[in-house]
Design an enzyme around this catalytic site. Structure first.
Site, PDB file in Angstrom:
ATOM      1  N   SER A   1       0.820  -1.205   0.000  1.00  0.00           N
ATOM      2  CA  SER A   1       0.000   0.000   0.000  1.00  0.00           C
ATOM      3  C   SER A   1       0.855   1.256   0.000  1.00  0.00           C
ATOM      4  O   SER A   1       1.599   1.502  -0.944  1.00  0.00           O
ATOM      5  CB  SER A   1      -0.969  -0.036   1.191  1.00  0.00           C
ATOM      6  OG  SER A   1      -1.939   0.969   1.102  1.00  0.00           O
TER       7      SER A   1
ATOM      8  N   ASP B   1      -2.098   6.568  -3.274  1.00  0.00           N
ATOM      9  CA  ASP B   1      -0.917   5.851  -2.809  1.00  0.00           C
ATOM     10  C   ASP B   1      -0.572   4.762  -3.815  1.00  0.00           C
ATOM     11  O   ASP B   1      -1.145   4.706  -4.912  1.00  0.00           O
ATOM     12  CB  ASP B   1      -1.148   5.290  -1.406  1.00  0.00           C
ATOM     13  CG  ASP B   1      -2.282   4.260  -1.358  1.00  0.00           C
ATOM     14  OD1 ASP B   1      -3.101   4.236  -2.298  1.00  0.00           O
ATOM     15  OD2 ASP B   1      -2.347   3.493  -0.383  1.00  0.00           O
TER      16      ASP B   1
ATOM     17  N   ASP C   1      -1.074   1.551  -4.202  1.00  0.00           N
ATOM     18  CA  ASP C   1      -2.059   0.590  -4.703  1.00  0.00           C
ATOM     19  C   ASP C   1      -3.431   1.217  -4.886  1.00  0.00           C
ATOM     20  O   ASP C   1      -4.406   0.516  -5.163  1.00  0.00           O
ATOM     21  CB  ASP C   1      -2.141  -0.629  -3.794  1.00  0.00           C
ATOM     22  CG  ASP C   1      -2.744  -0.318  -2.422  1.00  0.00           C
ATOM     23  OD1 ASP C   1      -2.582   0.829  -1.957  1.00  0.00           O
ATOM     24  OD2 ASP C   1      -3.357  -1.218  -1.814  1.00  0.00           O
TER      25      ASP C   1
ATOM     26  N   ASP D   1      -5.703   2.321  -2.962  1.00  0.00           N
ATOM     27  CA  ASP D   1      -6.841   2.157  -2.067  1.00  0.00           C
ATOM     28  C   ASP D   1      -7.102   3.449  -1.296  1.00  0.00           C
ATOM     29  O   ASP D   1      -8.183   3.639  -0.744  1.00  0.00           O
ATOM     30  CB  ASP D   1      -6.662   0.963  -1.118  1.00  0.00           C
ATOM     31  CG  ASP D   1      -5.504   1.105  -0.143  1.00  0.00           C
ATOM     32  OD1 ASP D   1      -4.608   1.945  -0.366  1.00  0.00           O
ATOM     33  OD2 ASP D   1      -5.478   0.358   0.856  1.00  0.00           O
TER      34      ASP D   1
END
Length: 454
Positions: free
Chosen positions: A92, A242, A244, A246
């Site tokens: 992440s 960020d 990834d 999410d």
């Protein structure tokens, strides 16, 4: 092994091919017959993906590999194709030397504590159902996960919450948007906004798991270049993801970074009507509850971590859930934090309600301080903090860490679920009171760490 956000840590020590192999074996051995697998842009993800796929197929289950995609794209695909579980290989917002493994249910919700415990139990006992040569699972590749996600995002652009009016296609098309991808996987945001006519400029758009453009976490300090670009152009807003995607945070048309608390209040006010609830963690600003007060809606508090917000958001009286860190959950769409969905929702809100700066300035705002203290003895330090708080305060809330509420405000001390940190949050309606509460919390933490270190 598992924290609040799955497995996460340095590659080669906490996160290894052996760990990924074991997780894959455990998934298949605990009943997941078809597993969706995807990863972020970190190079170490190649090795971890191969090991995890080997573990799943070695125990007779099948893998559908969606490649390098955002975590919400991976999570959404699990339910879309009727799979039993999903795996996002990602750290992440963590630095490039880290990687991780996060597990997803068909609802889009991360594995809850019970299902995670079953995985850990299988790994600890090495209770793996290895297949014979005729029953080894298969790996196939899928190339439609992003297209499915993009279609859902386009549909969301014309939707409106309980507290707002839908934006028209023409008003959305009038927007100019800067999208800072942070060298991550969230390009679907830029593609969808561009596809509906927005003037989109990307920043740090080259996918690179070393994150050369800026650190992966979209904080005010890390997004200074994006803020400057938005402020110096005619952009209506800026979006920052960020690694990834999410998470999503934002920049108003003046180039000001918008706090996660303000975005949480805006989204909550958009979604909630009379009798509705919004799920938020215990470190959320008072501004969110105050923003809902006039709508006959209320907040319900959870432990910190998107998995806990998602668990509460799955209940029928909750219409939205979010964290100030930038994780946003619309339960009618998915229980996975979806940064691209949040970006599209914010663009729709600006198109229908006006400038982001005005929307933010209309919210209540109180002084809040957040700080993290590094310690390798966080569990022992928190045990001592609880003892000290019980002795020094008449009452406390221990839903997650130690929260003390006073007439002036509140403070929270809790350990990070993924890093060697103790986190402190303090808020009050007056600056001096916020500072006093923060210092009281910091004293508890310092004494707790001193005691833990002997």
């Amino acid at each position: 092994m598992f924290g609040t956000s799955g497995i996460r840590g340095p590659v080669g020590s906490a996160v290894t091919a052996e760990v990924a192999l074991s997780v894959g074996r455990a998934l298949a051995s605990t009943g997941a017959e078809t597993v969706i697998v995807g990863r972020d842009a970190r190079e170490s993800g190649r090795m971890l993906r191969r090991a995890l796929v080997a573990g799943v197929t070695e125990c007779g289950s099948d893998v559908v590999d969606v490649g390098v995609e955002p975590t919400p794209t991976i999570s959404r695909y699990v339910g879309a194709v009727g799979a039993d579980a999903g795996v996002a290989i990602t750290a992440s917002h963590n630095p490039p030397e880290d990687n991780g493994i996060k597990l997803w249910s068909p609802s889009g919700q991360a594995f809850d504590e019970a299902r995670t415990a079953a995985i850990v139990e299988a790994i600890d006992a090495e209770a793996f159902d290895l297949a014979d040569w005729e029953s080894v699972g298969a790996r196939t590749a899928a190339d439609d996960a992003r297209e499915r996600h993009a279609s859902a995002l386009k549909a969301s652009l014309s939707a409106a919450g309980a507290g707002s009016t839908p934006a028209s296609d023409s008003s959305i098309a009038d927007l100019s948007v800067v999208v800072d991808l942070g060298n991550g996987t969230g390009r679907v945001t830029a593609d969808v906004l561009d596809g509906v006519g927005c003037d989109v400029e990307t920043l740090n758009g080259q996918r690179d798991g070393g994150f050369p453009g800026r650190p992966s976490e979209p904080t005010a300090a890390n997004c200074q270049t994006a803020c400057a670009l938005v402020g110096a152009t005619d952009a209506d807003l800026g979006i920052a993801h960020d690694g990834d995607a999410d998470r999503m945070l934002a920049i108003d048309e003046r180039g000001r970074f918008v706090s996660g608390d303000a975005l949480l209040a805006l989204f909550a006010r958009r979604e909630a009507g009379p009798g509705d609830r919004v799920a938020v963690p215990v470190d959320t600003s008072l501004a969110v509850a105050d923003a809902l007060a006039g709508r006959d809606a209320e907040v319900v508090y959870t432990r910190v971590g998107d998995v806990f917000v998602a668990e509460r958001a799955a209940e029928p009286d909750v219409v939205f859930g979010g964290e100030p860190s930038g994780a946003w959950i619309w339960p009618d769409q998915t229980l996975c934090p979806d940064g691209p969905l949040a970006a599209c929702t914010l663009a729709s809100l600006v198109a229908s309600e006006g400038p982001l700066s005005a929307l933010v300035d209309d919210l209540p705002s109180y002084p809040i301080r957040r700080e993290s203290v590094r310690t390798d003895e966080k569990a022992a330090a928190m045990d001592r903090v609880r003892e000290l708080a019980a002795a020094e305060y008449a009452s406390s809330t221990t839903l997650d860490g130690v929260r003390i509420d006073t007439d002036e405000g509140w403070f929270l001390v809790r350990s990070s679920g993924t890093e060697p940190l103790v986190r402190i949050t303090a808020e009050a309606r007056a600056e001096a009171d916020a500072e006093s509460l923060f210092e009281a919390a910091r004293s508890l933490v310092d004494r707790g760490i001193d005691a833990a270190n002997g």
